[in-house]
Design a protein around this motif. Structure first.
Motif, PDB file in Angstrom:
ATOM      1  N   GLY A  55     -26.593   6.284   8.783  1.00  0.00           N
ATOM      2  CA  GLY A  55     -26.945   5.091   8.145  1.00  0.00           C
ATOM      3  C   GLY A  55     -28.451   4.760   8.031  1.00  0.00           C
ATOM      4  O   GLY A  55     -29.283   5.158   9.097  1.00  0.00           O
ATOM      5  N   PHE A  56     -28.688   3.908   7.218  1.00  0.00           N
ATOM      6  CA  PHE A  56     -30.127   3.362   7.012  1.00  0.00           C
ATOM      7  C   PHE A  56     -30.709   2.434   8.121  1.00  0.00           C
ATOM      8  O   PHE A  56     -31.825   2.657   8.622  1.00  0.00           O
ATOM      9  CB  PHE A  56     -30.321   2.844   5.601  1.00  0.00           C
ATOM     10  N   ALA A  57     -29.706   1.599   8.864  1.00  0.00           N
ATOM     11  CA  ALA A  57     -30.034   0.985   9.712  1.00  0.00           C
ATOM     12  C   ALA A  57     -30.558   1.952  11.213  1.00  0.00           C
ATOM     13  O   ALA A  57     -31.543   1.379  11.697  1.00  0.00           O
ATOM     14  CB  ALA A  57     -28.876   0.059  10.328  1.00  0.00           C
ATOM     15  N   TYR A  58     -29.836   3.054  11.259  1.00  0.00           N
ATOM     16  CA  TYR A  58     -30.349   3.810  12.305  1.00  0.00           C
ATOM     17  C   TYR A  58     -31.619   4.338  12.060  1.00  0.00           C
ATOM     18  O   TYR A  58     -32.403   4.409  13.077  1.00  0.00           O
ATOM     19  CB  TYR A  58     -29.260   4.908  12.448  1.00  0.00           C
ATOM     20  N   TRP A  59     -31.969   4.955  10.846  1.00  0.00           N
ATOM     21  CA  TRP A  59     -33.183   5.322  10.668  1.00  0.00           C
ATOM     22  C   TRP A  59     -34.492   4.337  10.804  1.00  0.00           C
ATOM     23  O   TRP A  59     -35.451   4.537  11.242  1.00  0.00           O
ATOM     24  CB  TRP A  59     -33.196   6.012   9.221  1.00  0.00           C
ATOM     25  N   SER A  60     -33.888   3.188  10.302  1.00  0.00           N
ATOM     26  CA  SER A  60     -34.934   2.249  10.325  1.00  0.00           C
ATOM     27  C   SER A  60     -35.370   1.759  11.797  1.00  0.00           C
ATOM     28  O   SER A  60     -36.476   1.475  12.180  1.00  0.00           O
ATOM     29  CB  SER A  60     -34.272   0.779   9.776  1.00  0.00           C
ATOM     30  N   ALA A  61     -34.477   1.776  12.657  1.00  0.00           N
ATOM     31  CA  ALA A  61     -34.429   1.663  14.110  1.00  0.00           C
ATOM     32  C   ALA A  61     -35.452   2.798  14.622  1.00  0.00           C
ATOM     33  O   ALA A  61     -36.276   2.329  15.725  1.00  0.00           O
ATOM     34  CB  ALA A  61     -33.074   1.632  14.909  1.00  0.00           C
ATOM     35  N   ILE A  62     -35.401   3.976  14.147  1.00  0.00           N
ATOM     36  CA  ILE A  62     -36.267   4.925  14.867  1.00  0.00           C
ATOM     37  C   ILE A  62     -37.432   4.687  14.037  1.00  0.00           C
ATOM     38  O   ILE A  62     -38.692   4.860  14.961  1.00  0.00           O
ATOM     39  CB  ILE A  62     -35.695   6.257  14.292  1.00  0.00           C
ATOM     40  N   THR A  63     -37.580   4.505  12.807  1.00  0.00           N
ATOM     41  CA  THR A  63     -39.152   4.553  12.263  1.00  0.00           C
ATOM     42  C   THR A  63     -39.842   3.101  13.123  1.00  0.00           C
ATOM     43  O   THR A  63     -41.146   3.251  12.946  1.00  0.00           O
ATOM     44  CB  THR A  63     -39.251   4.273  10.996  1.00  0.00           C
ATOM     45  N   SER A  64     -39.038   2.003  13.335  1.00  0.00           N
ATOM     46  CA  SER A  64     -39.780   0.901  13.964  1.00  0.00           C
ATOM     47  C   SER A  64     -40.204   1.027  15.381  1.00  0.00           C
ATOM     48  O   SER A  64     -40.896   0.407  16.003  1.00  0.00           O
ATOM     49  CB  SER A  64     -38.819  -0.358  13.684  1.00  0.00           C
ATOM     50  N   GLY A  65     -39.631   2.172  15.979  1.00  0.00           N
ATOM     51  CA  GLY A  65     -39.967   2.486  17.612  1.00  0.00           C
ATOM     52  C   GLY A  65     -38.990   1.815  18.113  1.00  0.00           C
ATOM     53  O   GLY A  65     -39.103   1.991  19.416  1.00  0.00           O
ATOM     54  N   LYS A  66     -37.999   1.113  17.756  1.00  0.00           N
ATOM     55  CA  LYS A  66     -37.267   0.426  18.603  1.00  0.00           C
ATOM     56  C   LYS A  66     -35.995   1.107  19.488  1.00  0.00           C
ATOM     57  O   LYS A  66     -35.517   0.956  20.285  1.00  0.00           O
ATOM     58  CB  LYS A  66     -36.410  -0.642  17.781  1.00  0.00           C
TER      59      LYS A  66
END
Length: 233
Positions: A55-66
């Motif tokens: 999902g996009f939310a999972y990828w966003s959590a990676i790219t944000s460093g969180k």
């Protein structure tokens, strides 16, 4: 139709196409999923369901460093997806035929990615026997040292301009940029290209065709690109 094999007309002469890799030509979901599963295994952690990982939310959590898995900040390891897991990647259906048709018609092709993985990408293209369809294949790996911290957008512009120089693109030539993200749209605008979006990869969230934030043309997949490019000659 464009896909006529060895007898194809070279009606694409004078045309250049800059193609994105991930989500446009390359279905990277299996690569990414395997990377995440392996990282959970290494950290003795239980992975979430596949649909959550992709999902996009999972990828966003990676790219944000969180996002962390055990003691690992995933962002610090995510380049392994492109560098180590490319053998699990695959080109989308119809992409091989599309690339062959465009190259056979004399269209100059360049692959540009703001992510890493030039050598694995070349190996993937060789596996599908389409490396010779391309001129330059460039990723963040090919930036000069001063550009290592550059944004994705600036990286893509620098690499695309380098690719255009290498293929001999001139101002009077027709230019297309194709991709699945807003950064691909921004690249096309900066280069003065016809901007083509695809619904694969992250393209499901792309703005509508013809809107200020959307592409000039929106395709279901890159497999339709040869019809678009050669049909407009």
């Amino acid at each position: 139709m464009p896909r006529t094999g060895s007898g194809i007309s070279r009606s694409g002469a004078g045309t250049t196409v800059v193609l994105d890799r991930d989500g446009t030509l390359l279905d990277f979901y299996e690569m990414f999923h395997r990377f995440v599963l392996d990282l959970h295994e290494q950290q003795s952690a239980t992975p979430p369901p596949r649909e959550e990982i992709l999902g996009f939310a999972y990828w966003s959590a990676i790219t944000s460093g969180k996002l962390r898995i055990g003691s690992v900040r995933v962002l610090d390891r995510v380049d392994e997806v492109a560098r180590r897991y490319m053998p699990h990647g695959k080109l989308y259906p119809g992409v091989v035929e599309m690339l062959t048709a465009l190259s056979g018609a004399g269209v100059r092709l360049a692959l540009v990615s703001s992510w890493v993985g030039t050598e694995p990408t070349v190996s993937l293209l060789e596996r599908y026997e389409v490396r010779d369809c391309f001129g330059p294949v460039l990723t963040r790996d090919d930036l000069v040292a001063r550009g290592e911290g550059a944004s994705d957008a600036d990286t893509k512009v620098e690499l695309a301009r380098r690719a255009l120089d290498e293929v001999g693109h001139e101002p009077g030539h027709r230019l297309y940029v194709i991709g699945d993200t807003s950064s691909d749209i921004a690249l096309g605008r900066r280069l003065g290209a016809v901007v083509v979006g695809v619904r694969t990869g992250n393209g499901g969230t792309m703005a509508a065709q013809g809107t200020p934030d959307g592409p000039d043309v929106l395709l279901s997949s890159a497999a339709e690109l040869d019809t678009l490019v050669l049909g407009s000659q």
